[in-house]
Structure formats: structure tokens, C-alpha cells
Design an enzyme around this catalytic site. Structure first.
Site, PDB file in Angstrom:
ATOM      1  N   LYS A 194       0.856  -1.187   0.000  1.00  0.00           N
ATOM      2  CA  LYS A 194       0.000   0.000   0.000  1.00  0.00           C
ATOM      3  C   LYS A 194       0.889   1.233   0.000  1.00  0.00           C
ATOM      4  O   LYS A 194       1.498   1.572   1.008  1.00  0.00           O
ATOM      5  CB  LYS A 194      -0.928   0.049   1.211  1.00  0.00           C
ATOM      6  CG  LYS A 194      -2.009   1.142   1.066  1.00  0.00           C
ATOM      7  CD  LYS A 194      -2.598   1.574   2.364  1.00  0.00           C
ATOM      8  CE  LYS A 194      -1.812   2.652   3.050  1.00  0.00           C
ATOM      9  NZ  LYS A 194      -1.775   3.949   2.302  1.00  0.00           N
ATOM     10  N   GLU A 269      10.277   0.937  10.159  1.00  0.00           N
ATOM     11  CA  GLU A 269      11.272   2.007   9.955  1.00  0.00           C
ATOM     12  C   GLU A 269      10.520   3.306  10.148  1.00  0.00           C
ATOM     13  O   GLU A 269       9.687   3.695   9.330  1.00  0.00           O
ATOM     14  CB  GLU A 269      11.892   1.911   8.558  1.00  0.00           C
ATOM     15  CG  GLU A 269      13.187   2.708   8.451  1.00  0.00           C
ATOM     16  CD  GLU A 269      13.014   4.079   7.837  1.00  0.00           C
ATOM     17  OE1 GLU A 269      12.771   5.028   8.619  1.00  0.00           O
ATOM     18  OE2 GLU A 269      13.110   4.206   6.608  1.00  0.00           O
ATOM     19  N   CYS A 303      13.766  10.972   6.528  1.00  0.00           N
ATOM     20  CA  CYS A 303      13.924  10.564   7.925  1.00  0.00           C
ATOM     21  C   CYS A 303      15.375  10.631   8.388  1.00  0.00           C
ATOM     22  O   CYS A 303      15.634  10.691   9.588  1.00  0.00           O
ATOM     23  CB  CYS A 303      13.402   9.144   8.121  1.00  0.00           C
ATOM     24  SG  CYS A 303      11.627   8.978   7.885  1.00  0.00           S
ATOM     25  N   GLU A 402      10.104  15.962  15.089  1.00  0.00           N
ATOM     26  CA  GLU A 402      10.425  15.730  13.675  1.00  0.00           C
ATOM     27  C   GLU A 402       9.602  16.699  12.830  1.00  0.00           C
ATOM     28  O   GLU A 402       8.381  16.617  12.774  1.00  0.00           O
ATOM     29  CB  GLU A 402      10.122  14.287  13.286  1.00  0.00           C
ATOM     30  CG  GLU A 402      10.597  13.962  11.874  1.00  0.00           C
ATOM     31  CD  GLU A 402      10.392  12.494  11.493  1.00  0.00           C
ATOM     32  OE1 GLU A 402      11.181  11.987  10.680  1.00  0.00           O
ATOM     33  OE2 GLU A 402       9.446  11.863  12.008  1.00  0.00           O
TER      34      GLU A 402
END
Length: 514
Positions: A194, A269, A303, A402
């Protein structure tokens, strides 16, 4: 149901998404098809705000059909020899190379990435990854045989798990599709992927290229839908044996809840907040170059991007000045135009989220450069200027959270111990870098910084032969490299009796005497 989307024509030079996906944005059992959710979604060019494709999202029935196709294809694919799977992947790499420009333009269109990034990073990296796993498929081995008990010969088999259900993010749609699909199928599994509903185009192209290369129908399936409907259905599906997810830590927790409820193998992850540690003996100009490139790649939507620069105090002021000056030379523009260095963020929603972080930081830190959306020709796109923030406290939001945008925060440190401690003062642990001319100093940093990847005098490069994955809240498990096979294979111990004795000595523990 008719497509309710806009009829805005494709711009010259862009990827013709409407034409290529006229049959739908689901890829199941070797063909494109429409979704069945009854809900439509627009893929938007973030550089212009224009719709480039409207498609019907995947619903539960589409996920079920994709999983069924993968389950049907599994026995034959798992039973293929390593050489047969390797040959198919080599053909796959060749098809990808032939279609390289197509992939680059589709990725730039849906993500807003400059063409030089997709042509020189995303697409070549994906082709190389495919070629790597074509070779690695032939070297999927367990331990060699041995008589560890004295009376038996033991060996270890690696076997495919079954149907893998994977979820990929929107920041690197092509590369993340490859990172999920390639080790899974090289190991003999079949997969349902997906992609993010914002960016399904290159995942669909990737699956179609696999079919053209002769990979059997049902081995690779794509369901383009939302996380809440298609994603949760996929992760919780009883016929899915393993889940691999890349995305935010918050969503990763939800994926883990669903997967563990059905006792699935899980690979995560997740987020990152990479430190960039500059010691006082570093090459200052090299560190400045690395900080700007490492913080701005993919408009900071990475990331592993450099987000927290810790600079030893003797170099701090010069680093701030030089980094701000270099950031101001970066050229924002149309991703398809020559000379563009930086494209937009993925959406106006993400642009506004990044801007809000910076605006709140003005109350406790100094915005040295950037900190706003550009005016003029770029106003309709989701652009944001490269931004440098200084004088923030270690416990401030802009240092801790983040941001996922073109924002670098710079903080000073005094001793080496303090610099390493600040680097580790985060819930995340995906990537980091250390900058020093002293091999012993740099080596200490690589040992003591808690991250899945630590670069020395560079930041960002990845290679197919080496693993990618994090510590702590950045998740667990590895993408790329032979280490990724640990995620996608079952380990089976096989043990043969070598004595041909009817009554074994250990039987006395159950009945009889010696």
C-alpha cells in the site's frame, strides 16, 4: 462510477498520469483496475496545486482480492529456484533501466522533486537495488551442516514467510516501494504494497514493469488507499504473515498494535531527528556544504536528513554564518525546469505544518534565514524557503520534534562528551553524522552515537549492499542489503539422527533405566 475529478490537461513535459492510469490505480494479479471503496482521491502536483489524477481508493474488497492473488501466486514463486528468481529480477532491473525517464518524471510530478534528484538519486538507486537483490537471491543460505550434539547432523534452512503486507510513505515512493518489494520477493515471498494515497504513481509503474519482466501475476500487488481503510485491513488480514511499515512513529505504534494482535512478523522504519556533530577540528567548509545538502535533500522530507547541527563552540558562529549564506544560494523553482535545486513540500498542509514549527520557534530562538514561503511565481505551490534556526534550547520543540521540512537547527557544545550526549538526547536513532579530521575522535563518535547509521565527514549517502534501519523510536529491522533477509525469511532447524539406534540414551528420561 464516473471519475469526478478535474479535466485540467497534463502540462507539456510532465508525466501523463491520466492516460497511463485510465484503468485505475489498483494493481492486482497483473492488471490495473479501479478501486471499490466509492471514495475518490486526487493526486496533486505540489509545485502548482493542480490535480494530475483522480482515482477511486482501495476498499476492503480490493485488499482482500490483492491478498488472495498473492496467496495464489505464493506456492509457485516460493518453489522457484534461487536462480529462476534471480533471472527474473535481472530482467526487472533491465526494464526499469529502459523506463528510467518515465519513472523520474512520474516521481517529480507526484512529489515535487526536482528532476535532477529523481534522475540522479531515486531512479538509479532503485535500479541498483533491483540488480543487487537479483544477485542476493542466489545467496540466501543458512548455516552449514554440523554435528553439534555428536549424534545428529544439524543445518539451518531459510524459507519464505508467505504473503507480506507492506505500507510505504510519500517522501520516497519509488525507493520505498523497491525497499519493501525486492527483498520480500527475492526471498520467495509474495507481496501486497500500500503506497501513500498521495503518491501511488511510481509504485504502480514499478509493479507493471515487474509484469513486463516476466515476474508472475500476483507476486507483486498494489492497493492505493488510505491507511485507515486499506492499510489497517492489510495489516490485520489473517492471510498476511508479515508486515513492513515505513512512516511516522505515531502511525507505527498503531501498525504494531494491529500486527501483534494477529501475531505477525513486524518490521518498522519510523521517524528520525538526525544529529550532525561538528567537532572543532573539522573541515568547516566541508561541514557547511554537508549540512546544507544533508538538511535540504528532498526539501528536508527525509527521515535521515540532518536536522540538529551540534557545533563545537570555536566553530559555532562561523558555521551559522556560512550555512545561512549557502542556504540563501539554493534555487527554488519548477521541478521540471533546468536550474532548480529545491522543489516544494508534498502538500500545502505539510508546508503549513513546517511553517507553524518555525513561527512558534520565533518566540524562543533566532531564525537566521528563511522562515517563510516564497512570493511571486511559486505562490501556488507548497514551497518553503531553506531555513536556519539558532539559539534554541535543547528541550525546545524545534529541537525535539520531527519537522520534516527544509529546516536546520544549530546548537553549540563544549566538550566532546557533551556533543555526543546531545546527539543521543532524542527518542529517535535512525541516522547521524560526525565531522572531524581526527580518526580516534570520529571513531569514538561512531561507537557512542546510538543510531542505525553513522556517517563520518558526510551525511545522506546510502548503498544497496549496506543495511538501513534504526534504534529506539526509529523502529527495528533492516531495509536493503542481505541483512533485510532476516525480516523476510523463516529460520528452520533441521536435525538428522546419525546413529540408527532404536532406543536412544535420552529415552530413559521418559521410561526405563540405563
Amino acid at each position: 462510477m464516473q471519475n469526478p475529478g478535474s479535466t485540467t490537461p497534463d502540462r507539456p513535459g510532465r508525466f501523463p498520469a491520466r492516460e497511463r492510469f485510465a484503468d485505475g490505480a489498483q494493481y492486482i494479479a497483473g492488471r490495473l483496475r479501479e478501486g471499490t471503496s466509492g471514495q475518490w482521491h486526487a493526486v496533486v502536483d505540489p509545485a502548482t496545486g493542480e490535480e494530475v489524477l483522480s482515482y477511486e481508493l482501495a476498499g476492503a474488497d480490493d485488499v482482500d482480492a490483492a491478498v488472495a492473488a498473492a496467496r495464489t501466486a505464493f506456492p509457485a514463486w516460493a518453489g522457484a529456484t534461487p536462480g529462476e528468481r534471480s533471472d527474473a529480477l535481472h530482467r526487472f532491473a533491465a526494464v526499469l533501466a529502459e523506463r528510467a525517464e518515465d519513472f523520474a518524471r512520474a516521481e517529480s510530478l507526484q512529489c515535487g522533486k526536482p528532476l535532477k534528484l529523481t534522475r540522479e538519486f531515486d531512479v538509479p538507486g532503485t535500479i541498483d537495488n533491483t540488480a543487487f537483490f537479483a544477485g542476493a537471491a542466489r545467496h540466501l543460505q543458512g548455516q552449514s551442516a554440523g554435528e553439534y550434539s555428536g549424534d545428529h547432523t544439524s543445518y539451518v534452512r531459510r524459507e519464505p514467510i508467505g504473503v507480506v503486507g507492506s505500507i510505504a510513505p510519500w517522501n520516497y515512493p519509488l525507493q520505498m516501494a523497491a525497499w519493501k518489494i525486492l527483498p520480500a520477493i527475492a526471498a520467495g515471498n509474495t507481496i501486497v504494497l500500500k503506497p501513500a494515497e498521495l503518491t501511488p504513481l511510481t509504485s504502480l509503474l514499478f509493479a507493471r514493469a515487474a509484469t513486463e519482466a516476466g515476474i508472475p501475476d500476483g507476486v507483486i500487488n498494489i492497493v492505493s488507499g488510505t491507511g485507515r481503510e486499506a492499510g489497517e485491513r492489510l495489516v490485520g488480514h489473517p492471510d498476511v504473515a508479515m508486515t513492513s511499515f515505513t512512516g511516522s512513529t505515531a502511525v507505527g505504534r498503531r501498525v504494531a498494535e494491529i500486527a501483534t494482535a494477529t501475531v505477525k512478523r513486524l518490521h518498522l522504519e519510523l521517524g528520525g531527528k538526525a544529529p550532525f556533530v561538528v567537532f572543532d577540528d573539522a573541515d568547516l567548509d566541508a561541514a557547511v556544504q554537508g549540512a546544507v545538502a544533508g538538511s535540504l535533500i528532498n526539501t528536508g522530507q527525509d527521515c535521515t536528513a540532518a536536522t540538529r547541527a551540534y557545533v563545537q563552540r570555536p566553530l559555532y558562529e562561523a558555521f551559522v554564518e556560512k550555512t545561512a549564506a549557502l542556504m540563501e544560494t539554493v534555487r527554488l523553482g519548477d521541478p521540471f525546469a533546468a536550474g532548480t535545486d529545491l522543489g516544494p513540500l508534498i502538500s500545502h498542509v505539510q508546508r503549513d505544518r513546517v511553517a507553524a514549527f518555525v513561527d512558534r520557534a520565533r518566540g524562543y530562538a533566532r531564525v537566521v534565514t528563511g522562515g517563510e514561503a516564497p512570493r511571486g511565481d511559486l505562490e501556488n505551490g507548497a514551497y518553503y524557503l531553506p531555513t536556519l534556526v539558532a539559539d534554541a534550547a535543547q528541550d525546545s520543540e524545534i529541537v525535539r520534534a520531527e519537522i520534516f521540512g527544509p529546516v536546520l537547527v544549530v546548537l553549540p557544545f563544549d566538550s566532546d562528551e557533551e556533543g555526543i550526549a546531545l546527539a543521543n538526547d532524542t527518542p529517535y536513532g535512525l541516522a547521524a553524522s560526525a565531522w572531524s579530521r581526527d580518526v580516534y575522535r570520529a571513531n569514538r563518535a561512531t561507537r557512542e552515537i546510538k543510531a542505525g547509521c553513522v556517517w563520518v565527514n558526510d551525511h545522506i549517502p546510502i548503498i544497496s549492499e549496506m543495511p538501513h534501519g534504526g534504534y529506539k523510536a526509529s523502529g527495528f529491522g533492516k531495509d536493503m542489503s542481505a541483512y533485510s533477509f532476516e525480516e523476510y525469511t523463516q529460520i528452520k532447524h533441521v536435525m538428522f539422527d546419525n546413529t540408527a539406534v532404536v532406543r536412544k540414551d535420552w529415552h530413559r528420561t521418559v521410561f526405563g533405566d540405563r
